[in-house]
Design a protein around this motif. Structure first.
Motif, PDB file in Angstrom:
ATOM      1  N   ILE A  86       0.864  -1.177   0.000  1.00 32.69           N
ATOM      2  CA  ILE A  86       0.000   0.000   0.000  1.00 32.69           C
ATOM      3  C   ILE A  86       0.898   1.223   0.000  1.00 32.69           C
ATOM      4  O   ILE A  86       1.907   1.275   0.704  1.00 32.69           O
ATOM      5  N   VAL A  87       0.570   2.183  -0.847  1.00 36.87           N
ATOM      6  CA  VAL A  87       1.404   3.373  -1.012  1.00 36.87           C
ATOM      7  C   VAL A  87       0.551   4.615  -0.798  1.00 36.87           C
ATOM      8  O   VAL A  87      -0.526   4.736  -1.378  1.00 36.87           O
ATOM      9  N   ALA A  88       1.037   5.505   0.045  1.00 33.81           N
ATOM     10  CA  ALA A  88       0.328   6.760   0.269  1.00 33.81           C
ATOM     11  C   ALA A  88       0.911   7.825  -0.640  1.00 33.81           C
ATOM     12  O   ALA A  88       2.122   8.014  -0.689  1.00 33.81           O
ATOM     13  N   ASN A  89       0.035   8.502  -1.357  1.00 34.25           N
ATOM     14  CA  ASN A  89       0.454   9.553  -2.271  1.00 34.25           C
ATOM     15  C   ASN A  89       0.478  10.892  -1.531  1.00 34.25           C
ATOM     16  O   ASN A  89      -0.558  11.519  -1.319  1.00 34.25           O
ATOM     17  N   GLY A  90       1.677  11.284  -1.127  1.00 37.74           N
ATOM     18  CA  GLY A  90       1.857  12.556  -0.445  1.00 37.74           C
ATOM     19  C   GLY A  90       2.693  13.498  -1.293  1.00 37.74           C
ATOM     20  O   GLY A  90       3.536  14.231  -0.788  1.00 37.74           O
ATOM     21  N   ALA A 124      -1.513  -6.264   2.736  1.00 32.58           N
ATOM     22  CA  ALA A 124      -0.162  -5.781   2.435  1.00 32.58           C
ATOM     23  C   ALA A 124       0.642  -5.734   3.729  1.00 32.58           C
ATOM     24  O   ALA A 124       0.161  -5.239   4.735  1.00 32.58           O
ATOM     25  N   SER A 125       1.869  -6.212   3.672  1.00 31.02           N
ATOM     26  CA  SER A 125       2.700  -6.176   4.876  1.00 31.02           C
ATOM     27  C   SER A 125       3.681  -5.013   4.857  1.00 31.02           C
ATOM     28  O   SER A 125       4.394  -4.785   5.818  1.00 31.02           O
ATOM     29  N   ILE A 126       3.727  -4.298   3.741  1.00 33.26           N
ATOM     30  CA  ILE A 126       4.629  -3.144   3.649  1.00 33.26           C
ATOM     31  C   ILE A 126       3.868  -1.952   3.063  1.00 33.26           C
ATOM     32  O   ILE A 126       3.103  -2.091   2.104  1.00 33.26           O
ATOM     33  N   GLY A 127       4.095  -0.807   3.662  1.00 33.70           N
ATOM     34  CA  GLY A 127       3.520   0.429   3.140  1.00 33.70           C
ATOM     35  C   GLY A 127       4.629   1.445   2.920  1.00 33.70           C
ATOM     36  O   GLY A 127       5.634   1.454   3.634  1.00 33.70           O
ATOM     37  N   TYR A 128       4.458   2.274   1.907  1.00 30.61           N
ATOM     38  CA  TYR A 128       5.388   3.381   1.675  1.00 30.61           C
ATOM     39  C   TYR A 128       4.605   4.690   1.684  1.00 30.61           C
ATOM     40  O   TYR A 128       3.494   4.749   1.152  1.00 30.61           O
ATOM     41  N   VAL A 129       5.218   5.698   2.258  1.00 27.85           N
ATOM     42  CA  VAL A 129       4.685   7.047   2.127  1.00 27.85           C
ATOM     43  C   VAL A 129       5.557   7.760   1.123  1.00 27.85           C
ATOM     44  O   VAL A 129       6.759   7.921   1.353  1.00 27.85           O
ATOM     45  N   PHE A 130       4.969   8.158   0.023  1.00 31.14           N
ATOM     46  CA  PHE A 130       5.702   8.926  -0.992  1.00 31.14           C
ATOM     47  C   PHE A 130       5.445  10.399  -0.703  1.00 31.14           C
ATOM     48  O   PHE A 130       4.358  10.911  -0.945  1.00 31.14           O
ATOM     49  N   LEU A 131       6.455  11.060  -0.161  1.00 34.65           N
ATOM     50  CA  LEU A 131       6.266  12.442   0.289  1.00 34.65           C
ATOM     51  C   LEU A 131       7.140  13.386  -0.522  1.00 34.65           C
ATOM     52  O   LEU A 131       8.330  13.124  -0.742  1.00 34.65           O
ATOM     53  N   ARG A 132       6.558  14.503  -0.945  1.00 36.76           N
ATOM     54  CA  ARG A 132       7.369  15.450  -1.708  1.00 36.76           C
ATOM     55  C   ARG A 132       8.500  15.986  -0.831  1.00 36.76           C
ATOM     56  O   ARG A 132       8.351  16.139   0.385  1.00 36.76           O
ATOM     57  N   ALA A 133       9.616  16.286  -1.472  1.00 33.58           N
ATOM     58  CA  ALA A 133      10.839  16.644  -0.753  1.00 33.58           C
ATOM     59  C   ALA A 133      10.685  17.881   0.117  1.00 33.58           C
ATOM     60  O   ALA A 133      11.291  17.993   1.180  1.00 33.58           O
ATOM     61  N   GLU A 134       9.840  18.809  -0.348  1.00 36.70           N
ATOM     62  CA  GLU A 134       9.764  20.108   0.316  1.00 36.70           C
ATOM     63  C   GLU A 134       9.029  20.045   1.653  1.00 36.70           C
ATOM     64  O   GLU A 134       9.108  20.986   2.440  1.00 36.70           O
ATOM     65  N   TYR A 135       8.307  18.943   1.911  1.00 39.51           N
ATOM     66  CA  TYR A 135       7.544  18.858   3.158  1.00 39.51           C
ATOM     67  C   TYR A 135       8.448  18.359   4.291  1.00 39.51           C
ATOM     68  O   TYR A 135       8.309  17.249   4.808  1.00 39.51           O
ATOM     69  N   VAL A 136       9.364  19.227   4.664  1.00 43.46           N
ATOM     70  CA  VAL A 136      10.403  18.858   5.623  1.00 43.46           C
ATOM     71  C   VAL A 136       9.820  18.612   7.016  1.00 43.46           C
ATOM     72  O   VAL A 136      10.129  17.615   7.676  1.00 43.46           O
ATOM     73  N   LEU A 137       8.938  19.495   7.446  1.00 44.04           N
ATOM     74  CA  LEU A 137       8.348  19.360   8.778  1.00 44.04           C
ATOM     75  C   LEU A 137       7.453  18.122   8.838  1.00 44.04           C
ATOM     76  O   LEU A 137       7.484  17.359   9.815  1.00 44.04           O
ATOM     77  N   ALA A 138       6.683  17.898   7.797  1.00 41.60           N
ATOM     78  CA  ALA A 138       5.827  16.711   7.752  1.00 41.60           C
ATOM     79  C   ALA A 138       6.682  15.445   7.839  1.00 41.60           C
ATOM     80  O   ALA A 138       6.328  14.491   8.540  1.00 41.60           O
ATOM     81  N   ALA A 139       7.821  15.452   7.146  1.00 41.29           N
ATOM     82  CA  ALA A 139       8.701  14.283   7.157  1.00 41.29           C
ATOM     83  C   ALA A 139       9.233  14.024   8.565  1.00 41.29           C
ATOM     84  O   ALA A 139       9.236  12.889   9.045  1.00 41.29           O
ATOM     85  N   GLU A 140       9.669  15.090   9.230  1.00 44.16           N
ATOM     86  CA  GLU A 140      10.186  14.952  10.599  1.00 44.16           C
ATOM     87  C   GLU A 140       9.131  14.364  11.526  1.00 44.16           C
ATOM     88  O   GLU A 140       9.400  13.457  12.308  1.00 44.16           O
ATOM     89  N   ARG A 141       7.932  14.900  11.438  1.00 44.83           N
ATOM     90  CA  ARG A 141       6.870  14.477  12.348  1.00 44.83           C
ATOM     91  C   ARG A 141       6.415  13.058  12.047  1.00 44.83           C
ATOM     92  O   ARG A 141       6.080  12.299  12.956  1.00 44.83           O
TER      93      ARG A 141
END
Ligand SMILES: Cc1cc2nc3c(=O)[nH]c(=O)nc-3n(C[C@H](O)[C@H](O)[C@H](O)COP(=O)(O)O)c2cc1C
Ligand code: SF4
Ligand code: FES
Lengths: 433, 157
Positions: A86-90, A124-141
């Motif tokens: 399962i992949v999250a489109n961020g 699904a046993s694996i998930g990925y979050v595909f996050l745009r590079a610029e969302y630095v704070l979102a990535a940290e959190r």
């Protein structure tokens, strides 16, 4: 089971406190968090999918595809491939859109809970979050929240003693709008150029690394814990009981441009454009009038002041001749020059073409150049017909993916609603065509 | 040659994927984080590490606008030039930057301090116009003047 809190009216943003750190795990659970997951793990995976289907949740990434139906396309049972994803489109790069950032920064655990439930529903046993590079704070959190979930066995092996294993990885991207198109996104996640894939096969049967994969938008997934916790009827009621909309739940709406108070608000699905602009965005700035708006991002058709009473749901916006898209309005006022705005939009689309198919790769820069002539007042009368022709040549079915047709939506609708702006921009020397 | 830190970080990413090539973008970003940009030599080293060809890695590197295949300044300024920021006065903001820095998009100041680039919607359109310097997003720049802009830039020596 813990006692149920009274169901929230604004479930997605109920735990978000602007300008504050998001809730950690303990506070999240105190405010109803992980009740959805606990309930889901007691159900069969297909029953979770059935529940999401009957709630009427539709994808919030732009296309509005029913989420439960999408999950139902994934092969299940003993003969299904062992590995699914399962992949999250961020990627959230649609100009004018800023809702997924708010959800990830404000309540990362809600998103993670939705992701685990989605993984459970499709096996699904694996998930990925595909996050745009610029969302630095979102990535940290997100990283902090993922670590906390691991420590408490909400991620990893045998989640909450259910026997279900699920790992979640964060992939931060390296730019390019086209990564948001779900098959381009899968190529990008495989470490390739983000060029779309042909469909069929659809990701549900052959997606990431050729395995069955579901791609869902961040906002879509944030709805899931609440649907499982409070039920499909409650979810449908959020909108049917208020605006009468057939599309369930609430939606993150928003407005940018020269309104008094630009922002993003969770409201019942089917809230009218007027209510969003007047009551939530505070109306237009002093001295300005609303001329038109793009209802859900740069790649949706303009609507005009006459459409202010249209309810913002999939059906009604489509009936009015546009698309719900991401649901965040870009407002055109009466002093912003339309030709220059269109040129700005097409510059964006031309730059972000992945270059795979000729009509888009060559046609968008051409469209941009013609619009630059209109902006500079040196277009010829025949250029209007040329633009009309572009909207057909780059329209649906002519290109490998919906990028170019999306680029034509604001242009074709501007030609329809504001033809005088085009004629007025025809240069005097070229008036004969 | 890849440094020990780079190798360790790339190995951590490799563990997340069923195919090594999938870590290409992460590997490029890791190298760029340590060195500021990605040289031909680094492309070849990454290819070797991931068991693929330099041409394959380069095809990927050149697709993504946030992978720099040429040296950039110590700080990169990305100005959002998408529609909401444009409506709210991005052209004026870009002009101010051009004047203040004496460079155009795609250029680096002579002292190697700043590189100026445009970027797509930063997802903060309610507080437009906006720009990013390195990892920081700066918002609400509608009425910014040379002085206030100078104060922002000072934070990036
Ligand atoms: C050019 C293009 C860009 C897109 N960008 C995004 C995006 O940034 N985020 C997103 O969720 N969906 C985006 N989509 C839609 C996705 O292809 C896909 O429909 C969506 O992620 C599915 O999730 P949903 O069913 O939950 O909406 C884009 C589509 C196209 C054609
Ligand atoms: S339409 Fe544009 S973005 Fe889509 S595949 Fe063709 S070139 Fe690429
Ligand atoms: S248009 Fe600039 S942040 Fe969205």
């Amino acid at each position: 089971m813990t006692a149920r809190q009274s169901p929230p009216q604004r479930p997605l943003t109920a735990r978000i406190r602007p300008e504050h750190e998001p809730f950690g795990l303990a506070d999240y659970e105190r405010h109803g968090g992980f009740q959805g997951l606990r309930a889901a793990l007691k159900m069969g995976p297909q029953d979770v999918t059935g529940l999401v289907k009957s709630a009427g949740l539709r994808g919030r990434g732009g296309a509005g595809f029913p989420t439960g139906v999408k999950w139902g396309l994934v092969p299940m049972g003993p003969d299904a491939p062992k590995q699914k994803y399962i992949v999250a489109n961020g990627d959230e790069m649609e100009p004018g859109t800023f809702k997924d950032r708010l959800l990830l920064e404000g309540d990362p655990l809600q998103f993670i809970e939705g992701m685990i439930i989605g993984g459970y529903a499709i096996g699904a046993s694996i998930g990925y979050v595909f996050l745009r590079a610029e969302y630095v704070l979102a990535a940290e959190r997100l990283k902090a929240a993922i670590a906390e979930c691991h420590a408490r066995k909400l991620l990893g092996r045998n989640i909450l003693g259910s026997g279900f294993d699920f790992d979640l990885y964060l992939h931060t991207s390296a730019g390019r709008y086209i990564c948001g198109e779900e098959t381009a996104l899968l190529n990008s996640l495989e470490g390739k150029r983000a060029v779309p894939r042909s469909k069929p096969p659809f990701p549900a049967t052959a997606g990431l690394f050729g395995k069955p994969t579901v791609v869902n938008n961040i906002e879509t997934l944030c709805n899931v814990p609440h649907i499982v916790h409070y039920g499909a009827d409650w979810y449908a009621e959020l909108s049917s009981g208020t605006t009468g909309s057939k599309d369930g739940g609430t939606k993150l709406y928003g407005a940018s441009g020269k309104v008094k108070h630009p922002g993003c608000w969770e409201l019942p699905m089917g809230t009218t454009v007027r209510e969003i602009v007047d009551d939530h965005a505070g109306g237009m700035r002093e001295g300005l009038k609303l001329r038109g708006f793009l209802p859900g991002g740069a790649s949706t058709d303009f609507l005009t002041a006459e459409h202010l009473d249209v309810p913002m749901d999939y059906e009604h916006i489509a009936q009015a001749g546009s698309r719900m898209g991401t649901g965040l309005l870009i407002v055109l006022d009466d002093r912003t020059p339309l030709m220059a705005m269109l040129r700005n939009l097409e510059t964006f689309f031309a730059r972000e073409s992945c270059g795979w198919c000729t009509p888009c790769r060559d046609g968008l820069p051409w469209t941009e150049r013609i619009l630059a002539d209109f902006e500079a007042g040196r277009a010829r009368a025949s250029d209007i017909e040329l633009l009309r022709q572009q909207t057909r040549l780059l329209g649906p079915g002519r290109t490998f993916c919906p990028h170019a047709p999306g680029a034509m939506e604001p242009l074709q609708s501007a030609l329809k609603y504001f033809p005088d702006d085009f004629s007025a921009a025809v240069g005097r020397d070229g008036a004969g065509g | 040659m890849l440094s020990a830190d780079e190798i360790r970080e790339i190995d951590a990413e490799l563990a997340h994927y069923e195919q090594a090539q999938a870590a290409t973008i992460e590997a490029l970003k890791i190298v760029q984080k340590h060195r500021g940009w990605v040289s031909d030599e680094a492309v070849a080293d990454i290819a070797e590490k991931l068991g693929t060809s330099p041409a394959t890695v380069d095809a990927v590197a050149t697709f993504y606008n946030l992978i720099y295949r040429k040296p950039v300044g110590r700080h990169v300024i990305h100005v959002c030039d998408s529609v909401s920021c444009w409506i709210m006065g991005q052209p004026r903001l870009t002009e101010l930057l051009r004047t203040q820095l004496g460079i155009d998009y795609g250029q680096t100041t002579a002292d190697g301090r700043f590189t100026l680039l445009p970027i797509c919607c930063l997802g903060t359109c309610d507080r437009a116009p906006a720009l990013m310097i390195d990892k920081d997003t700066h918002r609400d720049l509608e009425s910014v003047d040379a002085e206030r802009l100078g104060v922002i830039l000072e934070r990036y020596p």
